[in-house]
Write an enzyme that holds these catalytic residues in place. Structure first.
Site, PDB file in Angstrom:
ATOM      1  N   PRO A 321       0.826  -1.213   0.000  1.00  0.00           N
ATOM      2  CA  PRO A 321       0.000   0.000   0.000  1.00  0.00           C
ATOM      3  C   PRO A 321       0.859   1.262   0.000  1.00  0.00           C
ATOM      4  CG  PRO A 321       0.133  -0.915   2.214  1.00  0.00           C
ATOM      5  CD  PRO A 321       0.871  -1.867   1.316  1.00  0.00           C
ATOM      6  N   CYS A 391      -0.188  29.114 -16.285  1.00  0.00           N
ATOM      7  CA  CYS A 391      -0.710  29.591 -17.561  1.00  0.00           C
ATOM      8  C   CYS A 391      -1.327  28.441 -18.324  1.00  0.00           C
ATOM      9  CB  CYS A 391       0.397  30.243 -18.367  1.00  0.00           C
ATOM     10  SG  CYS A 391       0.719  31.866 -17.733  1.00  0.00           S
TER      11      CYS A 391
HETATM   12  N1  LLP Z   1       2.860  -1.735  -5.998  1.00  0.00           N
HETATM   13  C1  LLP Z   1       3.062  -1.556  -7.314  1.00  0.00           C
HETATM   14  C2  LLP Z   1       3.771  -2.577  -8.080  1.00  0.00           C
HETATM   15  C3  LLP Z   1       2.591  -0.392  -7.940  1.00  0.00           C
HETATM   16  O1  LLP Z   1       2.784  -0.228  -9.241  1.00  0.00           O
HETATM   17  C4  LLP Z   1       1.914   0.585  -7.178  1.00  0.00           C
HETATM   18  C5  LLP Z   1       1.430   1.815  -7.784  1.00  0.00           C
HETATM   19  C6  LLP Z   1       1.750   0.364  -5.799  1.00  0.00           C
HETATM   20  C7  LLP Z   1       2.220  -0.824  -5.250  1.00  0.00           C
HETATM   21  C8  LLP Z   1       1.079   1.343  -4.887  1.00  0.00           C
HETATM   22  O2  LLP Z   1      -0.239   1.607  -5.247  1.00  0.00           O
HETATM   23  P1  LLP Z   1      -1.177   2.467  -4.237  1.00  0.00           P
HETATM   24  O3  LLP Z   1      -1.435   1.595  -3.029  1.00  0.00           O
HETATM   25  O4  LLP Z   1      -0.457   3.695  -3.875  1.00  0.00           O
HETATM   26  O5  LLP Z   1      -2.398   2.734  -5.033  1.00  0.00           O
HETATM   27  N2  LLP Z   1      -0.050   8.242  -9.936  1.00  0.00           N
HETATM   28  C9  LLP Z   1      -1.289   7.501  -9.767  1.00  0.00           C
HETATM   29  C10 LLP Z   1      -1.076   6.187  -9.108  1.00  0.00           C
HETATM   30  C11 LLP Z   1      -0.084   5.314  -9.831  1.00  0.00           C
HETATM   31  C12 LLP Z   1       0.187   4.057  -9.077  1.00  0.00           C
HETATM   32  C13 LLP Z   1       1.287   3.300  -9.687  1.00  0.00           C
HETATM   33  N3  LLP Z   1       1.610   2.101  -9.003  1.00  0.00           N
HETATM   34  C14 LLP Z   1      -2.259   8.365  -8.957  1.00  0.00           C
HETATM   35  O6  LLP Z   1      -1.915   9.499  -8.623  1.00  0.00           O
HETATM   36  O7  LLP Z   1      -3.386   7.951  -8.681  1.00  0.00           O
END
Ligand code: LLP
Length: 463
Positions: A321, A391
């Protein structure tokens, strides 16, 4: 309100149509604890305080815009995840959500492991003293130099993402005379959305090796045959900002099926599975995230059940997470610069930041909440769009929200749930200076990532 917009990317969903905003809350002064960091409250004067410190003091001392991070809440969430999964599982915090040396120290102290996905994140983790064996190294195109560094440092696992990387990591490990612990990232044919998931035959995306067509089984075959690799398990990550556990269930089931195939073919029971991250948080009052103990129970039940059915020993589970730990712990504090009513439409409220400190609204049509935090107000609600100072007309921080109609320049407003993927995706667009991250705890506040300065900009610009 339409919940069709998907924070993981516009390709997943329709864009919110104009006019699809909720009715105003009955009392705009009430702070919904679902979206605010745990120690946030209003003091007797009506100003928001966090960790016992009023926002006016934070603004005076550290300036605006600033990310204000509740360290007590961050640590509590780490402990909640670690406790929920217990000693027979591993929680890896996904550093891409937000990483700094202070965060690494907190993780270390709270007993979490760390997932890094670049040389830069690896450097930060090692520099702040995270033991290498507690680090997992991810990425779909790790450079040879990055792999070398990870192997030499002794990272606990490298998550292999392609056939080329299987060979690359094996060679590097062999050259260093070690067997590198690795997992293979598979794509299970599940694409999770906020409130739904889609099971498809193939996932049309760049990560991992497909289960479909026997590709993952072939990757396992190759990894098992190479001396430099110690294959400890299979990894699957199905998406982000997910509320529906059904996608995880399908993913776990398919990963366990692969473990059974591996056992049948090679006589090896791989000891670990990693089910990735992606658990959703509340950005607005309409989101209903699951608690870590519910998630842990759902995942462990499904893995245990599937393993019993396949007569496999239950593997050690890990999860990653990012957002669910850091997301809710921070808010962005802005000062209102202009208030521009557009007759019959809405009022545009310009703040001193924008898409450079929160690209998620522009990039994903993400929804956020906003509140007046330097004071309370009994004025009528007015429909606003909170915009930045860049901008670009798409420079929107909060697309549709309500703020009191007496809002004026100089007021402080705050956008909650900006701990994840805001500072880590911040940019210098228009030569904006990226805001600081200020950690607050028990009446004390200190900068953990300082504000950029114009000297920082000029230092990179070598003429
Ligand atoms: N593990 C792996 C292999 C991942 O690719 C990711 C996120 C995570 C864990 C963590 O995911 P989380 O629990 O934070 O959702 N920039 C996007 C999110 C991209 C996530 C990429 N990978 C946003 O702002 O929503």
């Amino acid at each position: 309100m339409s919940r069709s917009a998907h924070p993981a990317g516009p390709r997943h969903a329709d864009v919110l149509t104009e006019g699809h905003y909720s009715a105003p809350a009955a009392d705009l002064n009430v702070l919904d604890e679902k979206v605010w960091a745990r120690t946030v409250t209003r003091d007797a004067d009506g100003a928001l305080t966090v960790g016992g410190i009023a926002v006016a003091r934070l603004a005076e001392e550290f300036g605006t815009p600033a990310y204000i991070l509740d360290e007590t809440d961050f640590r509590a969430r780490c402990r909640a995840w670690a406790d929920a999964f217990g000693p027979d599982a591993d929680v890896f915090y996904a550093g891409k959500a937000f990483l700094s040396r202070a965060v690494v120290r907190w993780l270390k102290e709270e007993g979490l492991n760390l997932d890094v996905c670049s040389g830069g994140e690896l450097t930060t983790a090692l520099d702040a003293g995270m033991p290498a064996e507690r680090i997992a190294f991810h990425g779909n195109n790790k450079s040879v130099a990055e792999i070398e560094r990870a192997v030499r440092a002794g990272v606990g696992r490298i998550v292999l993402d392609s056939f080329q990387e299987i060979v690359r990591v094996a060679h590097i490990a062999q050259r260093h005379g070690i067997r590198q612990r690795v997992q293979i990232r598979v794509t299970v044919g599940v694409e999770a959305h906020t409130h739904e998931f889609i099971a498809t035959a193939h996932e049309d995306q760049k990560f991992g090796i497909a289960l479909a067509g026997g590709q993952a089984a072939e990757a396992v075959r190759r990894a098992l045959s190479l001396d430099g690799l110690d294959l400890i398990g299979i990894h699957s990550h199905i998406g982000s900002q997910i509320f529906d556990m059904a996608g995880f269930e399908v993913s776990a089931r398919r990963v366990v099926q692969l473990l059974a195939e591996v056992r049948d073919e090679h006589g090896v029971e791989l000891p670990e599975i990693d089910l990735g991250g992606g658990l959703g948080i509340a950005y607005t009052s309409e989101d209903d995230p699951r608690e870590p103990h519910e998630i842990a129970k759902a995942l462990s039940d499904i893995v245990t059940r599937e393993c019993e059915a396949a007569k496999l020993r239950t593997p050690r589970i890990s999860v990653e997470p990012g957002r669910a730990i850091v997301g809710p712990t921070a808010f962005t504090l802005y000062e209102v610069g202009t208030v521009k009513p557009l007759e019959g439409l809405r009022t545009y409220v310009s703040v001193d930041g924008g898409m450079s400190d929160n690209i998620r609204t522009a990039l994903y049509d993400a929804e956020y909440s906003v509140a007046l935090v330097s004071r309370t107000s009994d004025a009528e609600p007015m429909l606003v769009r909170v915009v930045g100072k860049h901008c670009e007309s798409g420079d929107i921080v909060v697309k549709d929200a309500f703020l009191p109609a007496d809002l004026a320049p100089g007021d402080l407003i705050a956008v909650p749930a900006t701990g994840a993927y805001c500072r880590s995706m911040a940019s210098n667009y228009n030569h904006a200076l990226r805001p600081p991250v200020v950690a607050v705890r028990d009446g004390g506040a200190h900068v953990i990532v300082r504000r950029e300065t114009e000297e920082d900009l000029l230092r990179l610009d070598v003429g």
